[in-house]
Design a protein around this motif. Structure first.
Motif, PDB file in Angstrom:
ATOM      1  N   LYS A  24       0.767  -1.173  -0.240  1.00 22.16           N
ATOM      2  CA  LYS A  24       0.000   0.233  -0.009  1.00 22.16           C
ATOM      3  C   LYS A  24       0.787   1.223   0.056  1.00 22.16           C
ATOM      4  CE  LYS A  24      -4.150  -1.823   2.228  1.00 22.16           C
ATOM      5  NZ  LYS A  24      -4.987  -1.892   3.437  1.00 22.16           N
ATOM      6  N   ALA A  25       1.908   1.116   0.826  1.00 17.35           N
ATOM      7  CA  ALA A  25       2.816   2.439   0.862  1.00 17.35           C
ATOM      8  C   ALA A  25       3.394   2.793  -0.422  1.00 17.35           C
ATOM      9  CB  ALA A  25       3.755   2.258   2.117  1.00 17.35           C
ATOM     10  N   GLU A  26       3.874   1.578  -0.906  1.00 16.48           N
ATOM     11  CA  GLU A  26       4.646   1.619  -2.293  1.00 16.48           C
ATOM     12  C   GLU A  26       3.704   2.377  -3.360  1.00 16.48           C
ATOM     13  OE1 GLU A  26       6.830  -1.839  -3.298  1.00 16.48           O
ATOM     14  OE2 GLU A  26       8.324  -1.553  -1.538  1.00 16.48           O
ATOM     15  N   GLY A  27       2.467   1.732  -3.279  1.00 13.47           N
ATOM     16  CA  GLY A  27       1.593   2.084  -4.342  1.00 13.47           C
ATOM     17  C   GLY A  27       1.308   3.495  -4.255  1.00 13.47           C
ATOM     18  N   LYS A  28       1.063   4.090  -3.077  1.00 14.40           N
ATOM     19  CA  LYS A  28       0.605   5.594  -2.666  1.00 14.40           C
ATOM     20  C   LYS A  28       1.728   6.276  -3.397  1.00 14.40           C
ATOM     21  CE  LYS A  28      -1.126   8.587   1.060  1.00 14.40           C
ATOM     22  NZ  LYS A  28      -1.507   8.417   2.299  1.00 14.40           N
ATOM     23  N   ILE A  29       3.204   5.977  -2.814  1.00 17.01           N
ATOM     24  CA  ILE A  29       4.242   6.965  -3.359  1.00 17.01           C
ATOM     25  C   ILE A  29       4.200   7.001  -4.706  1.00 17.01           C
ATOM     26  CG2 ILE A  29       6.546   7.048  -2.884  1.00 17.01           C
ATOM     27  CD1 ILE A  29       6.346   6.002  -0.237  1.00 17.01           C
ATOM     28  N   ARG A  30       4.245   5.748  -5.244  1.00 15.15           N
ATOM     29  CA  ARG A  30       4.290   5.603  -6.984  1.00 15.15           C
ATOM     30  C   ARG A  30       3.342   6.595  -7.543  1.00 15.15           C
ATOM     31  NH1 ARG A  30       3.679   0.629  -7.252  1.00 15.15           N
ATOM     32  NH2 ARG A  30       6.009   0.084  -7.075  1.00 15.15           N
ATOM     33  N   GLU A  31       2.127   6.588  -6.747  1.00 15.55           N
ATOM     34  CA  GLU A  31       0.986   7.479  -7.515  1.00 15.55           C
ATOM     35  C   GLU A  31       1.529   8.988  -7.252  1.00 15.55           C
ATOM     36  OE1 GLU A  31      -2.637   6.535  -6.017  1.00 15.55           O
ATOM     37  OE2 GLU A  31      -2.828   4.621  -6.984  1.00 15.55           O
ATOM     38  N   GLU A  32       2.099   9.358  -6.376  1.00 15.77           N
ATOM     39  CA  GLU A  32       2.428  10.758  -6.048  1.00 15.77           C
ATOM     40  C   GLU A  32       3.557  11.188  -6.558  1.00 15.77           C
ATOM     41  OE1 GLU A  32       2.318  10.918  -1.854  1.00 15.77           O
ATOM     42  OE2 GLU A  32       0.201  10.616  -1.549  1.00 15.77           O
ATOM     43  N   GLY A  33       4.537  10.441  -6.588  1.00  9.16           N
ATOM     44  CA  GLY A  33       5.748  11.171  -6.841  1.00  9.16           C
ATOM     45  C   GLY A  33       6.615  10.414  -8.014  1.00  9.16           C
ATOM     46  N   ASP A  34       6.318   9.138  -8.117  1.00 10.20           N
ATOM     47  CA  ASP A  34       7.234   8.431  -9.140  1.00 10.20           C
ATOM     48  C   ASP A  34       6.668   8.230 -10.600  1.00 10.20           C
ATOM     49  OD1 ASP A  34       9.647   7.327  -9.428  1.00 10.20           O
ATOM     50  OD2 ASP A  34       8.766   5.485  -9.197  1.00 10.20           O
ATOM     51  N   THR A  77      18.178   4.507 -10.158  1.00  8.21           N
ATOM     52  CA  THR A  77      19.005   4.303  -9.131  1.00  8.21           C
ATOM     53  C   THR A  77      19.514   5.514  -8.353  1.00  8.21           C
ATOM     54  OG1 THR A  77      20.824   4.045 -10.691  1.00  8.21           O
ATOM     55  CG2 THR A  77      19.849   2.020 -10.049  1.00  8.21           C
ATOM     56  N   ASN A  78      19.442   6.568  -9.211  1.00  6.07           N
ATOM     57  CA  ASN A  78      20.213   7.792  -8.664  1.00  6.07           C
ATOM     58  C   ASN A  78      18.662   8.566  -7.976  1.00  6.07           C
ATOM     59  OD1 ASN A  78      22.584   7.502  -9.764  1.00  6.07           O
ATOM     60  ND2 ASN A  78      21.794   8.386 -11.628  1.00  6.07           N
ATOM     61  N   ALA A  79      17.565   8.190  -7.996  1.00  2.00           N
ATOM     62  CA  ALA A  79      16.587   8.889  -7.251  1.00  2.00           C
ATOM     63  C   ALA A  79      16.477   8.507  -5.920  1.00  2.00           C
ATOM     64  CB  ALA A  79      15.330   8.389  -8.048  1.00  2.00           C
ATOM     65  N   PRO A  80      15.951   9.692  -4.931  1.00  2.00           N
ATOM     66  CA  PRO A  80      15.988   9.428  -3.608  1.00  2.00           C
ATOM     67  C   PRO A  80      15.076   8.192  -3.354  1.00  2.00           C
ATOM     68  CG  PRO A  80      15.384  11.618  -4.246  1.00  2.00           C
ATOM     69  CD  PRO A  80      15.603  11.079  -5.371  1.00  2.00           C
ATOM     70  N   LYS A  81      15.557   7.576  -2.102  1.00  2.00           N
ATOM     71  CA  LYS A  81      14.888   6.267  -1.833  1.00  2.00           C
ATOM     72  C   LYS A  81      13.478   6.325  -1.058  1.00  2.00           C
ATOM     73  CE  LYS A  81      16.063   1.751   0.818  1.00  2.00           C
ATOM     74  NZ  LYS A  81      16.624   1.129   1.711  1.00  2.00           N
ATOM     75  N   GLU A 126       5.579  10.000   8.733  1.00  2.00           N
ATOM     76  CA  GLU A 126       5.301  11.244   8.157  1.00  2.00           C
ATOM     77  C   GLU A 126       6.474  12.306   7.838  1.00  2.00           C
ATOM     78  OE1 GLU A 126       2.564  13.399   6.154  1.00  2.00           O
ATOM     79  OE2 GLU A 126       2.069  11.472   7.250  1.00  2.00           O
ATOM     80  N   GLU A 127       7.347  12.241   8.989  1.00  3.52           N
ATOM     81  CA  GLU A 127       8.357  13.000   8.425  1.00  3.52           C
ATOM     82  C   GLU A 127       9.294  12.555   7.486  1.00  3.52           C
ATOM     83  OE1 GLU A 127      12.207  14.812  11.338  1.00  3.52           O
ATOM     84  OE2 GLU A 127      10.635  13.669  12.257  1.00  3.52           O
ATOM     85  N   ALA A 128       9.512  11.327   7.357  1.00  5.15           N
ATOM     86  CA  ALA A 128      10.331  10.646   6.480  1.00  5.15           C
ATOM     87  C   ALA A 128       9.615  10.929   5.078  1.00  5.15           C
ATOM     88  CB  ALA A 128      10.273   9.019   6.737  1.00  5.15           C
ATOM     89  N   LYS A 129       8.350  10.769   5.020  1.00  7.94           N
ATOM     90  CA  LYS A 129       7.598  10.981   3.680  1.00  7.94           C
ATOM     91  C   LYS A 129       7.871  12.655   3.326  1.00  7.94           C
ATOM     92  CE  LYS A 129       3.091  10.622   1.381  1.00  7.94           C
ATOM     93  NZ  LYS A 129       1.742  10.488   1.854  1.00  7.94           N
ATOM     94  N   LYS A 130       7.744  13.430   3.923  1.00  8.65           N
ATOM     95  CA  LYS A 130       7.946  14.868   3.595  1.00  8.65           C
ATOM     96  C   LYS A 130       9.574  15.079   3.143  1.00  8.65           C
ATOM     97  CE  LYS A 130       4.503  16.825   6.849  1.00  8.65           C
ATOM     98  NZ  LYS A 130       4.526  17.571   8.265  1.00  8.65           N
ATOM     99  N   ASN A 131      10.214  14.448   3.921  1.00 11.55           N
ATOM    100  CA  ASN A 131      11.843  14.320   3.386  1.00 11.55           C
ATOM    101  C   ASN A 131      11.830  13.854   2.116  1.00 11.55           C
ATOM    102  OD1 ASN A 131      12.366  15.867   5.765  1.00 11.55           O
ATOM    103  ND2 ASN A 131      12.983  13.973   6.901  1.00 11.55           N
ATOM    104  N   TYR A 132      11.297  12.909   1.729  1.00 11.97           N
ATOM    105  CA  TYR A 132      11.394  12.234   0.425  1.00 11.97           C
ATOM    106  C   TYR A 132      10.661  13.077  -0.406  1.00 11.97           C
ATOM    107  CZ  TYR A 132       9.773   9.185  -3.453  1.00 11.97           C
ATOM    108  OH  TYR A 132       9.913   8.793  -4.532  1.00 11.97           O
ATOM    109  N   MET A 173      13.034  14.498  -3.840  1.00 16.69           N
ATOM    110  CA  MET A 173      12.411  14.243  -5.037  1.00 16.69           C
ATOM    111  C   MET A 173      12.152  15.423  -5.831  1.00 16.69           C
ATOM    112  SD  MET A 173      12.016  11.361  -6.698  1.00 16.69           S
ATOM    113  CE  MET A 173      11.500  10.879  -8.138  1.00 16.69           C
ATOM    114  N   LYS A 174      11.715  16.620  -5.170  1.00 19.59           N
ATOM    115  CA  LYS A 174      11.492  17.728  -5.832  1.00 19.59           C
ATOM    116  C   LYS A 174      12.978  18.467  -6.167  1.00 19.59           C
ATOM    117  CE  LYS A 174       9.278  22.214  -5.384  1.00 19.59           C
ATOM    118  NZ  LYS A 174       8.434  23.096  -4.701  1.00 19.59           N
ATOM    119  N   GLU A 175      13.868  18.435  -5.344  1.00 20.13           N
ATOM    120  CA  GLU A 175      15.242  18.999  -5.668  1.00 20.13           C
ATOM    121  C   GLU A 175      15.888  18.168  -6.831  1.00 20.13           C
ATOM    122  OE1 GLU A 175      17.063  19.032  -2.107  1.00 20.13           O
ATOM    123  OE2 GLU A 175      16.017  20.607  -1.141  1.00 20.13           O
TER     124      GLU A 175
END
Length: 696
Positions: A456-466, A528-532, A585-591, A595-597
């Motif tokens: 679920k977490a990976e799918g949500k992040i993929r939709e938002e930023g990847d 591979t260079n993108a943020p984890k 939540e803090e780790a998500k904001k940092n990601y 990712m934006k930078e």
């Protein structure tokens, strides 16, 4: 002083083993209930004639004698209980509780006294030991000896097999032999089955499931005789605990179950239940081998000399009258199958039927299991191990034993849950019935599923930023499909192509879609260079707790770690979980910030590299050769109707580099080794300019 006195963990000796239970003294009676078998001893207060307080191996004990000749012994009292019990007996039973010490001299010469069902060996009027004559299985006599053999008890760690008494000869003037007199007193109260006289009635060729076979059942006044082709069993009515009459699920057969303690034995096999199977259609006319007056006097109207009806009704009626116990039948439970009062399931790889009763569960038939509600600690509805169309019903007893009834149909869940809930049994995964609208739910849903949370977490992040990482390869193929559709629509409406040319368009379109969808496998490649990507709160907690789990459970496997972690995560308090949620939540904001930078600095560009473009288009063209690459430049346009006024985006973007002269060079280079020029040509054909993609 209250109206009752209750004591827990009071023990009663049964053929060499101690069975615990509860003892209650009330004004009307004395009641003892065994925790193991559920058997109840009910002694009316008016029948109590003697009460003795003794020091025994389990602390202190009480010996109660009745006017009917029965003796009951209960051990496990404390020294401080004597005063309370003594005052209660004086006030309510008008019986004095007397103290009597046991003889501990160790002498083996004394006096044998027969007192009701007990044989007491006394030295100087003090009892050394007592033998319940009901435990005697055989009595043999010698010249001056009497040998007593005892019933074995499988639950006892050490069993007493026999005791020998030396009986000295009496005076010569006495005519009676003291040895024979001693043996006669023993046999009068011993549990020695002797088939004397005729049977009350006989049932021929009854089908028996345990022990398996067909048996003739001979009903005697004191015992039941099973006579088969190979084995014979004699079952005293005193060993019968309960009787059950259960309808089969097919509604055409009936089970008659007799619960036994101690069980009947055949070699090393023990049969705790005698199960008979009857057909409802079988009828019987039964005549008892007694006169009508004797039947009326002995059974008080429960039986008559001549009876007729269904075979199972006759057997159950006779057994109920002789054993003097109630017959248990299923209650109000109704399964998913109309009219069925049971559930089809499996126990220990054997299929059978589970009957929910008013005070317990019984499973028939191999092996039979009877579970009383009072001995059940909790129940659990678990997910089926082989398929999601079924579930398991787990029952855990207070002694720590677990019984799993598996392969229960999913449709039975609602009825079984309602029954268990109505009986107020403790349910481990309570709450899913309400949350699932009375539908079946897996027991694992109340536990944390690590894999599901991660997906679920990976799918949500993929939709938002990847999403952009995967869009670079889709851009080319989606644009090709879009332009091909546009060319067909324009050529079909405004072009001057004939019907024959229109027929050519359809297979071209179909072939294009099939060939161009294959390179989508490249989506699996990650930058591979993108943020984890950030981890969920559960994964953060698991990483910090993994070593702790390993240290507490040495040798634990990876799968067991995940299961154990899920159980621990479920037990974590709300405040602790909120702390891990804040970290996630803090780790998500940092990601998101990283990712934006990364994108602003040119990372994650949608333009495919030369190597990726070769993978996307070059491999297909290599299989077909240079001829196919050439056709991609010119013949595709001819297949689309020969309309020179329209060109797809691919050829518009590569028009400057795809001149007529270069196509002629490509023809001349046909058959030569692939060099730099062929690579450039391949790049021109398959890779659109970056300016076109930026414009999109």
């Amino acid at each position: 002083m209250g109206d009752t006195l209750e004591f827990n963990e009071i023990y009663q000796e049964s053929k060499g083993s101690w069975n615990d239970g509860r003892l209650r003294f009330s004004k009307q009676n004395v009641v003892y209930k065994s925790s193991k078998t559920g058997k109840v001893d009910n002694i009316p207060a008016a029948e109590l004639s003697q009460a003795t307080w003794r020091r025994v191996c389990l602390g202190h004990g009480i010996k109660l004698a009745t006017s009917t000749g029965h003796v009951y012994k209960y051990d496990g009292f404390r020294d401080t209980d004597y005063e309370r019990i003594s005052e209660f007996f004086k006030a309510n039973y008008k019986v004095e509780l007397t103290e009597k010490d046991m003889c501990v001299k160790g002498w083996n010469w004394g006096t044998a006294k027969f007192s009701g069902p007990l044989l007491s060996f006394d030295v100087n009027d003090s009892s050394v030991f007592e033998i319940p004559l009901a435990s005697v299985s055989q009595c043999a006599t010698g010249k001056n000896e009497v040998t007593l053999e005892f019933h074995q008890n499988d639950d006892a760690e050490v069993s007493l097999m026999e005791v020998r008494f030396y009986v000295p000869p009496g005076p010569a003037d006495e005519g009676a032999d003291p040895v024979e007199a001693f043996a006669a007193n023993v046999l009068s109260k011993a549990d020695v089955i002797q088939a004397t006289g005729d049977a009350v009635c006989v049932f021929k060729e009854l089908q028996c499931l345990t022990p398996r076979g067909r048996y003739d059942i001979l009903i005697y006044p004191a015992f039941l005789h099973l006579h088969g082709k190979t084995f014979d069993y004699k079952i005293p009515y005193t060993t019968v605990l309960r009787l059950f009459l259960l309808p089969h699920k097919d509604q055409r057969q009936m089970f008659f179950v007799i619960s036994l303690d101690p069980p009947i034995k055949q070699g090393q096999t023990r049969y705790h239940f005698l199960i008979l199977l009857f057909s409802k259609e079988e009828e019987l006319r039964l005549t008892l081998n007694m006169s009508e007056e004797e039947v009326e006097k002995r059974y008080e109207g429960k039986l008559s000399k001549n009876m007729s009806g269904s075979l199972y009704e006759m057997v159950s009626r006779v057994m109920k009258a002789l054993v003097n116990r109630k017959i248990t039948v299923p209650g109000n439970f109704q399964g998913n199958t109309p009219g069925a009062q049971c559930i089809t399931c499996s126990y220990k790889a054997q299929s059978g039927l589970l009957y929910p009763l008013e005070r317990g569960f019984i499973y028939v038939h191999k092996p039979p299991v009877h579970l009383r509600f009072e001995e059940i600690s909790c129940v659990n509805f678990a997910r089926g191990t082989t398929t999601t169309r079924s579930f398991d019903f787990e029952v855990e007893t207070k002694q720590g034993n677990q019984f799993t009834f598996s392969s229960i149909e999913r449709e039975e869940y609602g009825k079984l849950f309602d029954f268990v809930n109505a009986k107020k049994l403790n349910i481990k995964n309570r709450g899913f019935k309400e949350s699932k609208n009375n539908e079946y739910s897996d027991s694992d849903e109340d536990q944390h599923d690590a894999y599901l949370e991660r997906m679920k977490a990976e799918g949500k992040i993929r939709e938002e930023g990847d999403g952009s990482n995967d869009s670079d390869e889709e851009t080319v193929f989606l644009s090709l499909r879009y332009d091909s559709n546009a060319s067909e629509s324009e050529s079909g409406s405004g072009g001057d192509g004939s019907d024959d040319e229109g027929k050519k368009k359809k297979p071209a379109k179909k072939a294009k879609v099939v060939k161009e969808r294959k390179p989508r496998k490249e989506k699996k490649q990650k930058d591979t260079n993108a943020p984890k990507r950030p981890m969920s709160s559960y994964m953060l907690w698991l990483n910090s707790s993994r070593e702790h789990i390993k240290s507490e459970n040495p040798g634990i496997s990876i799968t067991e770690i995940s299961k154990k972690a899920g159980e621990m995560w479920k037990q974590i308090g709300k405040d602790d979980k909120e702390g891990w949620d804040r970290k996630a939540e803090e780790a998500k904001k940092n990601y998101e910030k990283a990712m934006k930078e990364y994108r602003e600095n040119g990372g994650g560009s949608s333009t495919p590299s030369k190597k990726e473009s070769k993978k996307a288009g070059g491999k297909k063209e290599d299989k077909a050769g240079g001829k196919k690459r050439k056709s991609d430049g010119g013949e595709k346009e001819k297949e689309q109707g020969g309309n020179d006024s329209f060109k797809s985006r691919e050829f518009i973007s590569s028009e400057e580099s795809s001149s007529e002269g270069e196509r002629k060079k490509a023809k001349k280079a046909k058959g030569k080794p692939k060099g730099k020029e062929s690579e450039e040509e391949e790049e021109v054909v398959t890779t659109p300019p970056s300016s076109e993609e930026d414009s999109d």
